[in-house]
Design a protein around this motif. Structure first.
Motif, PDB file in Angstrom:
ATOM      1  N   ARG A 110       3.004   8.312  -6.009  1.00 58.81           N
ATOM      2  CA  ARG A 110       2.253   8.375  -6.499  1.00 58.81           C
ATOM      3  C   ARG A 110       0.469   7.552  -6.100  1.00 58.81           C
ATOM      4  N   SER A 111       0.802   6.327  -6.233  1.00 57.51           N
ATOM      5  CA  SER A 111      -0.175   5.491  -6.091  1.00 57.51           C
ATOM      6  C   SER A 111      -0.763   5.784  -4.968  1.00 57.51           C
ATOM      7  N   HIS A 112       0.152   5.284  -3.728  1.00 59.17           N
ATOM      8  CA  HIS A 112      -0.550   6.118  -1.975  1.00 59.17           C
ATOM      9  C   HIS A 112      -1.251   7.370  -1.851  1.00 59.17           C
ATOM     10  N   ARG A 113      -0.627   7.957  -3.148  1.00 59.52           N
ATOM     11  CA  ARG A 113      -1.092   9.235  -2.269  1.00 59.52           C
ATOM     12  C   ARG A 113      -2.668   9.049  -3.291  1.00 59.52           C
ATOM     13  N   ARG A 114      -3.151   8.823  -4.267  1.00 60.36           N
ATOM     14  CA  ARG A 114      -4.155   8.775  -5.181  1.00 60.36           C
ATOM     15  C   ARG A 114      -5.292   7.888  -5.079  1.00 60.36           C
ATOM     16  N   GLY A 115      -5.028   6.801  -5.116  1.00 65.77           N
ATOM     17  CA  GLY A 115      -5.550   5.872  -4.515  1.00 65.77           C
ATOM     18  C   GLY A 115      -5.557   5.107  -3.338  1.00 65.77           C
ATOM     19  N   VAL A 116      -4.756   4.475  -2.434  1.00 65.81           N
ATOM     20  CA  VAL A 116      -4.625   3.686  -1.566  1.00 65.81           C
ATOM     21  C   VAL A 116      -4.754   4.793  -0.566  1.00 65.81           C
ATOM     22  N   MET A 117      -4.773   5.534   0.172  1.00 64.34           N
ATOM     23  CA  MET A 117      -4.916   6.715   1.168  1.00 64.34           C
ATOM     24  C   MET A 117      -6.433   7.066   0.875  1.00 64.34           C
ATOM     25  N   PRO A 118      -6.984   7.548  -0.185  1.00 59.72           N
ATOM     26  CA  PRO A 118      -8.172   7.753  -0.403  1.00 59.72           C
ATOM     27  C   PRO A 118      -9.289   6.218  -0.035  1.00 59.72           C
ATOM     28  N   PRO A 155     -15.190  -8.152  21.604  1.00 56.69           N
ATOM     29  CA  PRO A 155     -13.391  -7.470  20.843  1.00 56.69           C
ATOM     30  C   PRO A 155     -13.266  -8.632  19.681  1.00 56.69           C
ATOM     31  N   ALA A 156     -13.124  -7.903  18.978  1.00 57.97           N
ATOM     32  CA  ALA A 156     -12.350  -8.730  17.898  1.00 57.97           C
ATOM     33  C   ALA A 156     -10.364  -8.660  17.790  1.00 57.97           C
ATOM     34  N   VAL A 157     -10.064  -9.529  17.094  1.00 58.26           N
ATOM     35  CA  VAL A 157      -8.042  -8.731  16.419  1.00 58.26           C
ATOM     36  C   VAL A 157      -8.905  -9.733  15.389  1.00 58.26           C
ATOM     37  N   LEU A 158      -7.808  -8.348  14.810  1.00 60.60           N
ATOM     38  CA  LEU A 158      -7.781  -7.821  13.446  1.00 60.60           C
ATOM     39  C   LEU A 158      -6.135  -7.758  13.365  1.00 60.60           C
ATOM     40  N   ILE A 159      -6.095  -8.382  11.999  1.00 62.14           N
ATOM     41  CA  ILE A 159      -4.332  -8.531  11.657  1.00 62.14           C
ATOM     42  C   ILE A 159      -4.647  -8.942  10.068  1.00 62.14           C
ATOM     43  N   THR A 160      -3.591  -7.874  10.066  1.00 64.59           N
ATOM     44  CA  THR A 160      -3.512  -7.437   8.544  1.00 64.59           C
ATOM     45  C   THR A 160      -1.766  -7.110   8.330  1.00 64.59           C
ATOM     46  N   PRO A 161      -1.754  -8.001   6.016  1.00 62.39           N
ATOM     47  CA  PRO A 161      -0.638  -8.133   5.756  1.00 62.39           C
ATOM     48  C   PRO A 161       0.347  -6.701   5.587  1.00 62.39           C
ATOM     49  N   TRP A 162       1.298  -6.774   4.902  1.00 63.49           N
ATOM     50  CA  TRP A 162       2.336  -5.989   4.732  1.00 63.49           C
ATOM     51  C   TRP A 162       1.935  -5.022   3.064  1.00 63.49           C
ATOM     52  N   ASN A 163       1.311  -5.475   2.488  1.00 63.88           N
ATOM     53  CA  ASN A 163       1.453  -5.244   1.631  1.00 63.88           C
ATOM     54  C   ASN A 163       0.196  -3.653   0.595  1.00 63.88           C
ATOM     55  N   ALA A 164      -0.453  -4.032   1.613  1.00 69.13           N
ATOM     56  CA  ALA A 164      -1.379  -2.848   2.048  1.00 69.13           C
ATOM     57  C   ALA A 164      -2.147  -2.528   3.683  1.00 69.13           C
ATOM     58  N   PRO A 165      -1.000  -1.991   3.786  1.00 65.12           N
ATOM     59  CA  PRO A 165      -1.067  -1.552   5.553  1.00 65.12           C
ATOM     60  C   PRO A 165      -2.234  -1.277   5.945  1.00 65.12           C
ATOM     61  N   LEU A 166      -2.318   0.168   5.446  1.00 64.91           N
ATOM     62  CA  LEU A 166      -3.212   1.141   6.120  1.00 64.91           C
ATOM     63  C   LEU A 166      -4.892   0.302   5.400  1.00 64.91           C
ATOM     64  N   MET A 167      -4.893   0.328   4.004  1.00 65.58           N
ATOM     65  CA  MET A 167      -5.867   0.460   3.258  1.00 65.58           C
ATOM     66  C   MET A 167      -6.412  -0.715   3.815  1.00 65.58           C
TER      67      MET A 167
END
Length: 496
Positions: A110-118, A155-167
């Protein structure tokens, strides 16, 4: 881990087809080997993901380098329109992205639907719009005009974590692409799947080949060659302090600017004049995402005179939390990301208990739930009788583990709050506006919340002090990082 041969490149995750290959130069690229991606919800194997290494990293940086001149020369209005189309694609696929990310990292559906993806879409729109207003007033020096401009760095390298991957991917991708940089994204191997979906969305939105590249894999195999490549001109990383030190060493060899958003051990201060119901609610909110939030105020610092009343209110609220399957609407706290991480969290707690800490809540994995669902679940935990110099107070656990300490006065509260090597955030609850202003001014933190939590405008600077990071992201600060600022000085009219 022994290599696994790459199998069917398309996995079906939560009913959604996900291509598990890299995205390099506008094409899907396979690797000879793959790595397994398991769900923290129930331990199920979600996919075998292409396991990149030096060859894939080199190819991705080459694609980004080759695409850079064209993208940098693309008018700002067109770059902004492409970003808005990517945001449109995210919004159109919110349900699919939410289901895949919940399966992959265990955060609440529900958090992904309502908050994270938006918010992921909003990140792109914010920087697209910000680009079109980016400006500094010309100024004059002895009749000469001075004009400031932002030139894309490369060129930029972006390295992201697993706790909020897409955001967090879009939080970096938005300003980098808006600025005119090309990028290589390396997602965390414990939750890589929505990054692959994002690559497809960006392609469908008309982003030119090579502007956005995706390399999956382990840090030592895929990450190291990316951050070591002398053709890379910016590195943005969100993650742990030890990994940041390693990246900084590679970046230093080529004088590549870095932006690091690292760990936190943030305090939550509760003064006697606070609304204690509000304070208890803020404290329980720190269990969000099973405590896997860098900003979480995990150190509860409560004025001695209200400790018992606050604790009663806190425990009553915390015991209402429902730990369970994050796909269930009734669940308020899901699993930790990985069995190794669960062991790490439990190790912190066990060592604290052995050192004399006393559990007021939780203190162990939820074995019954894990046996029923098969995932990695840990009980929301509160420990007291902890020393300021103890490991549990000084080191980031990154799980649903809070500590409770008391203070006698404002001076001691500030001393305890600032008493770690971190400085990412701080939260304080008080009914006195003057105290709020006075204490906030003394706290070492990139963000201070007063009587609230997790509220931030995307135009505001975000980052940490001390070992919580280097640099700031958000608003114009992001453009300052991804660009080389230039001053053009022109002589007065009438020159010859």
């Amino acid at each position: 881990m022994a290599p696994i041969p790459q199998q069917d490149p398309v996995a079906r995750v939560a009913g959604v087809p996900v291509d598990t290959r890299h995205w390099i130069g506008g094409e899907r690229v396979a690797s000879a080997a793959a790595f397994p991606d398991h769900s923290p919800v129930d331990g199920a194997l979600l996919a075998h993901v292409a396991r990149g290494g030096e060859a894939e990293a080199h190819a991705a940086v080459t694609a980004a380098r080759d695409a850079f001149p064209g993208w940098a020369a693309t008018p700002p209005g067109e770059r902004a329109r492409v970003l808005h189309r990517i945001a449109d694609g995210i919004e159109a696929r919110t349900e699919e992205l939410a289901r895949v990310e919940t399966a992959d990292n265990g955060a609440l559906l529900r958090s992904h639907r309502r908050g994270v993806m938006p918010r992921a879409a909003q990140n792109l729109r914010h920087f697209a719009d910000r680009l079109l207003t980016l400006n500094h007033e010309d100024f004059e020096t002895r009749g000469h005009s001075n004009h400031v401009s932002w030139d894309p760095s490369g060129p930029a390298v972006l390295i992201t974590p697993w706790n909020a991957p897409l955001m967090l991917a879009t939080w970096k991708l938005g300003p980098a692409l808006a600025a005119g940089c090309t990028v290589v994204l390396k997602p965390a191997e414990w939750a890589p799947l929505t990054a692959s979906l994002l690559a497809g969305i960006a392609h469908e939105a008309g982003l030119p080949a090579g502007v956005f590249n995706l390399v999956q894999g382990y840090g030592a195999e895929a990450g190291t060659p990316l951050v070591s490549d002398p053709r890379v001109r910016r590195i943005s990383f969100t993650g742990s302090v030890p990994t940041a030190r390693t990246i900084a060493g590679h970046a230093a060899a080529h004088l590549v600017p870095t932006s690091f958003e690292l760990g936190g051990k943030s305090p939550l201060l509760v003064f006697a004049d606070a609304d204690l119901d509000l304070a208890a609610g803020l404290a329980v909110e720190q269990y969000d995402n099973a405590g896997q939030v860098c900003l979480a105020g995990t150190r509860l610092l409560v004025e001695e005179s209200v400790r018992d009343v606050f604790l009663e209110k806190f425990l009553a609220r915390a015991r209402e939390l429902t730990l369970g399957d994050p796909r269930d609407e009734a669940t308020s706290m899901g699993p930790n990301i990985h069995p190794r991480h669960l062991e790490r969290v439990d190790g912190f707690v066990r060592r604290a208990l052995a050192a004399g800490a006393r559990p007021l809540l939780g203190g162990e994995p939820h074995t019954a739930l894990a046996e029923r669902l098969g995932g990695t679940y840990y009980l929301p935990t509160l420990l007291t009788d902890v020393a300021q110099d103890s490991e549990i107070v000084q080191e980031e656990v990154f799980g649903p583990v809070l500590t409770l300490q008391t203070f006698a006065d404002e001076e001691e509260a500030v001393r305890l709050a600032n008493g770690t090597r971190f400085g990412l955030a701080a939260t304080l609850a008080t009914g006195d506006p003057e105290r709020a202003e006075r204490v906030a001014a003394q706290l070492v933190a990139g963000t201070v919340w007063t009587n609230c939590f997790f509220v931030r405008d995307l135009s505001a600077p975000f980052g940490g002090s001390r070992e919580s990071g280097i640099g700031r992201e958000g608003g114009d600060w992001s453009f300052d990082f991804y660009c080389d600022l230039k001053t053009t000085v022109t002589a007065p009219a009438g020159w010859s």
